[in-house]
Scaffold this motif. Structure first.
Motif, short mmCIF file in Angstrom:
data_model
loop_
_atom_site.label_atom_id
_atom_site.label_comp_id
_atom_site.label_asym_id
_atom_site.label_seq_id
_atom_site.Cartn_x
_atom_site.Cartn_y
_atom_site.Cartn_z
N CYS A 2 -2.76 -2.84 -10.97
CA CYS A 2 -2.80 -1.62 -10.25
C CYS A 2 -1.65 -1.84 -9.23
CB CYS A 2 -3.98 -0.90 -9.66
SG CYS A 2 -5.42 -0.78 -10.91
N GLY A 3 -1.33 -0.83 -8.61
CA GLY A 3 -0.20 -0.91 -7.54
C GLY A 3 -0.62 -0.29 -6.32
N ILE A 4 -0.33 -1.10 -5.03
CA ILE A 4 -0.71 -0.32 -3.68
C ILE A 4 0.42 -0.71 -2.87
CG2 ILE A 4 -1.96 -1.22 -1.60
CD1 ILE A 4 -4.34 -2.12 -3.23
N VAL A 5 0.50 0.45 -2.11
CA VAL A 5 1.50 0.67 -0.95
C VAL A 5 1.10 1.23 0.21
CG1 VAL A 5 2.57 2.56 -1.89
CG2 VAL A 5 4.04 1.13 -0.52
N GLY A 6 1.34 0.86 1.56
CA GLY A 6 0.78 1.55 2.26
C GLY A 6 2.07 1.50 3.62
N GLN A 22 6.77 4.26 -7.37
CA GLN A 22 7.91 4.57 -8.40
C GLN A 22 8.20 3.05 -8.86
OE1 GLN A 22 10.72 7.45 -7.91
NE2 GLN A 22 11.73 6.95 -10.05
N ARG A 23 8.29 2.12 -7.95
CA ARG A 23 8.89 0.91 -7.95
C ARG A 23 7.98 -0.14 -8.55
NH1 ARG A 23 13.93 0.26 -5.91
NH2 ARG A 23 14.71 2.06 -4.89
N LEU A 24 6.41 0.35 -8.65
CA LEU A 24 5.26 -0.36 -9.11
C LEU A 24 5.01 0.10 -10.46
CD1 LEU A 24 3.41 -0.89 -5.98
CD2 LEU A 24 4.61 -2.47 -6.89
N GLU A 25 5.62 1.11 -10.89
CA GLU A 25 5.48 1.68 -12.27
C GLU A 25 5.26 0.75 -13.15
OE1 GLU A 25 6.35 6.08 -13.36
OE2 GLU A 25 8.14 5.26 -12.39
N THR A 73 -1.29 3.22 -7.50
CA THR A 73 -1.09 3.54 -9.21
C THR A 73 -2.34 2.83 -9.83
OG1 THR A 73 0.39 1.71 -9.52
CG2 THR A 73 1.18 3.98 -9.32
N ARG A 74 -3.23 3.53 -10.63
CA ARG A 74 -4.25 2.97 -11.09
C ARG A 74 -4.27 2.67 -12.63
NH1 ARG A 74 -9.29 5.34 -13.24
NH2 ARG A 74 -11.13 4.06 -12.98
N GLU A 397 11.07 -9.74 -12.37
CA GLU A 397 11.19 -9.09 -13.64
C GLU A 397 10.08 -7.67 -13.98
OE1 GLU A 397 10.65 -11.63 -17.72
OE2 GLU A 397 8.88 -11.23 -16.89
N ILE A 398 10.50 -6.71 -14.03
CA ILE A 398 10.07 -5.43 -14.17
C ILE A 398 9.45 -4.97 -15.26
CG2 ILE A 398 10.35 -3.01 -13.39
CD1 ILE A 398 11.05 -5.04 -11.41
#
Length: 611
Positions: A2-6, A22-25, A73-74, A397-398
């Motif tokens: 999953c992705g975290i941003v704060g 969006q950059r963690l999709e 993002t979960r 690497e995305i």
């Protein structure tokens, strides 16, 4: 996964959070959400599906005023993907919101205790337990930081946490254990993120949280506390790669971009380490005496990194005349492994945060092994816990399906083998010199292979409707076939298996019927005749064969097989570095023809940070 941003600062938080998500999709997810504290109090918006749904719901964040917030993002682990189970999870008071990566292992026990106290739960997630625990502890002590400390003492498992509360409207609280989380430092603003790509647009000044640490972020700065509650000073890192490296740059997909970036990435990985006809590993601290005293070598890794290890087993044993074992990290940690002092454990991970690899590393270290890691992300958890680390320097690497990380890991492992072999005296000077020379040619040869991308696309159009594919190969070709098969299955959803060609008669050949697609690898010169014999063997059972071989053997292979992909001739031990490229392109173009979501394949995530 999953992705975290704060964010806490002077700007409106919601657009920053959405941009970060969006950059963690690329990490993989099935729902997304944000929580923002502003004039209207704590507002939470979340939705199942792609991030665009959430962006539309909030008009790209414009509907959520406020300068403090968290986003997520979960990827579903506890509870199906839906709006209720999406993060952030909120306390019963509606005043505390939590985002969480990882797994709370004792959530069922804690949930029972909270139910007994009169709490009710809306979701099926383990994360809601964290939010409700915080509500309970805050009602007892009236201080949010203290409530977080008490909650951390109660939960067991892995977590990266971001917490905001209406009762602490000027601060964001974060905590980490066995799941990646970093801190970002800006002018009048502070950030948390599970990956630097989420915040690189806003700051290049970061630090990595360690297990057991808690951080309190305000617009004026960040204070970090250890498990004992004592403030600690964090080492800052400067991110020096350009933001364009994390964008598509005109390519249709990140995966295609990263395939074409491989020549540059390998040059970055090798240029400073191949000097004057020698391998120079200045970043390795092992002494020559320690290298001579190496007992066994054990490679631990997962997924594509495990396949790098499989190639490495053949090459390292040949160069070093030492026993090399390759073990899936997820199996190593539960196998009561035989590891002793003097053994060298090589941990390979792109992210440096792979949970199974981290746990295996710790198990090996506890038993006395020396740990050498090969990772891409500077300052990552695996890198920090290793005795030595060799970075691949591949850049971000995305795409979920790894390409340049695989290639650079292999390049580094080959250089390590040569470096050790030179010290051990187990390689002759001619072979050493030829290997160094050809390592420097790898990027140029890959560029030649990439020039034939359209011809591989033509082959993909012809075979894209296959539903069962078998890869076969011997020795290094077998090790390479494992990666070729994985690439195909993970992005095209075609059932694909890789087999050692010599095992065909031991059961596998019963699966070959008229029209079955077999991708036969015949690049390894010493066993080419046997590879060709296996091609004839499966064709006799009706198989449709696509072959991969070297230019030297292309004509002979072409007499038997209508579809042949070729790679330049190079030293035998370096053939997989070239051979993987047409297999990557083949998988990409087949997935493209089948209309698959190439960069974000179903059910997969870029960085696997849970079991």
């Amino acid at each position: 996964m999953c992705g975290i941003v704060g964010y806490v600062g002077k700007e409106q938080a919601a657009p920053i959070l959405l941009d970060g998500l969006q950059r963690l999709e690329y990490r993989g997810y099935d729902s997304a959400g944000v929580a923002v504290f502003g004039p209207a109090g704590l507002q939470v918006k979340k939705s199942k599906g792609r991030l665009q749904v959430l962006k539309d719901l909030t008009h790209d964040g414009a509907d959520l005023p406020g300068n403090l917030g968290i986003g997520h993002t979960r990827w579903a682990t506890h509870g199906e993907p839906n709006d209720v189970n999406a993060h952030p999870q909120v306390s019963r008071s509606g005043r505390i919101a939590v985002v969480h990566n990882g797994i709370i292992e004792n959530f069922s026990e804690l949930k029972g205790q909270l139910l007994h106290k009169g709490y009710q739960f809306k979701s099926e997630t383990d994360t809601e337990v964290v939010a409700q625990l915080l509500d309970y502890y805050f009602s007892q002590c009236g201080d949010m930081v203290e409530a977080v400390r008490r909650m951390l003492n109660a939960v067991e498992g892995a977590y990266a946490l971001g917490i905001v509360s209406a009762d602490a409207p000027d601060r964001l609280i974060a905590a980490r254990k066995d799941a990646p989380l970093l801190l970002g430092y800006g002018e009048g603003e502070s950030f948390i993120a599970s990956d630097v790509t989420a915040i690189i647009r806003h700051t290049r000044d970061i630090s990595y949280m360690e297990d057991g640490e808690m951080a309190v972020l305000t617009r004026d700065g960040i204070t970090v506390y250890n498990e004992q509650g004592q403030p600690v000073t964090k080492k800052h890192h400067h991110v020096d790669w350009d933001i364009g490296a994390a964008e598509k740059g005109g390519y249709a997909h990140f995966m295609l971009k990263e395939i074409f970036e491989q020549p540059r990435a390998i040059r970055e990985a090798t240029a400073a380490r191949l000097q004057g006809g020698r391998v120079i590993l200045q970043d390795l601290t092992m002494t020559e005496e320690e290298i001579r005293n190496i007992g066994r070598i054990i490679i631990i890794a997962c997924g594509s990194s495990y396949h790098v290890g499989m190639v490495g087993k053949y090459n390292l044993e040949r160069m070093l005349r030492r026993s090399v074992e390759v073990v899936l990290a997820s199996e190593f940690r539960y196998s009561d492994p035989i590891v002793k002092r003097g053994d060298l454990v090589i941990a390979i991970s792109q992210s440096g945060e792979t949970l199974d690899t981290m746990a295996a590393l710790r198990e090996a270290k506890k038993r006395g092994a020396r740990i050498l890691s090969i990772v891409n992300v500077v300052g990552s958890s695996i890198a920090r816990e290793s005795d030595d680390v060799l970075y691949t320097w591949a850049g971000p690497e995305i795409a979920v399906a790894t390409t340049k990380a695989y290639s650079t890991q292999m390049a580094v492992l080959n250089m390590l083998g040569l470096y050790f072999a030179d010290i051990l005296g187990t390689i002759d000077r001619q072979t050493y010199s030829e290997m160094v020379r050809d390592m420097q040619r790898v990027p140029e040869y890959i560029e030649k292979i990439l020039e034939s991308a359209e011809s591989i696309h033509d082959i993909a159009r012809e075979i894209c409707k296959s539903e069962d594919v078998f890869f076969i190969g011997r020795n290094l070709d077998y090790a390479l076939s494992l990666e070729g098969s994985l690439k195909l299955k993970e992005i095209s959803y075609i059932h694909s298996e890789a087999y050692a060609s010599g095992e065909l008669k031991h059961g596998t050949i019963s699966l070959i019927v008229d029209g079955t697609l077999v991708i036969a690898l015949g690049t390894y010169g010493p066993l080419f005749d046997k590879a060709l014999s296996n091609v004839v063997e499966v064709q006799a059972r009706g198989a449709k064969v696509l072959a991969l071989t070297t230019q030297t053997h292309a004509e002979e292979m072409g007499r038997h097989v209508p579809m042949v992909m070729t790679i330049p001739d190079i030293h035998e031990m370096l053939l997989p570095q070239l051979g993987v490229v047409p297999l990557q392109l083949l998988a990409y173009y087949i997935a493209l023809e089948r209309g698959c979501d190439i960069d974000k394949p179903r059910n997969l995530a870029k960085s696997v940070t849970v079991e």
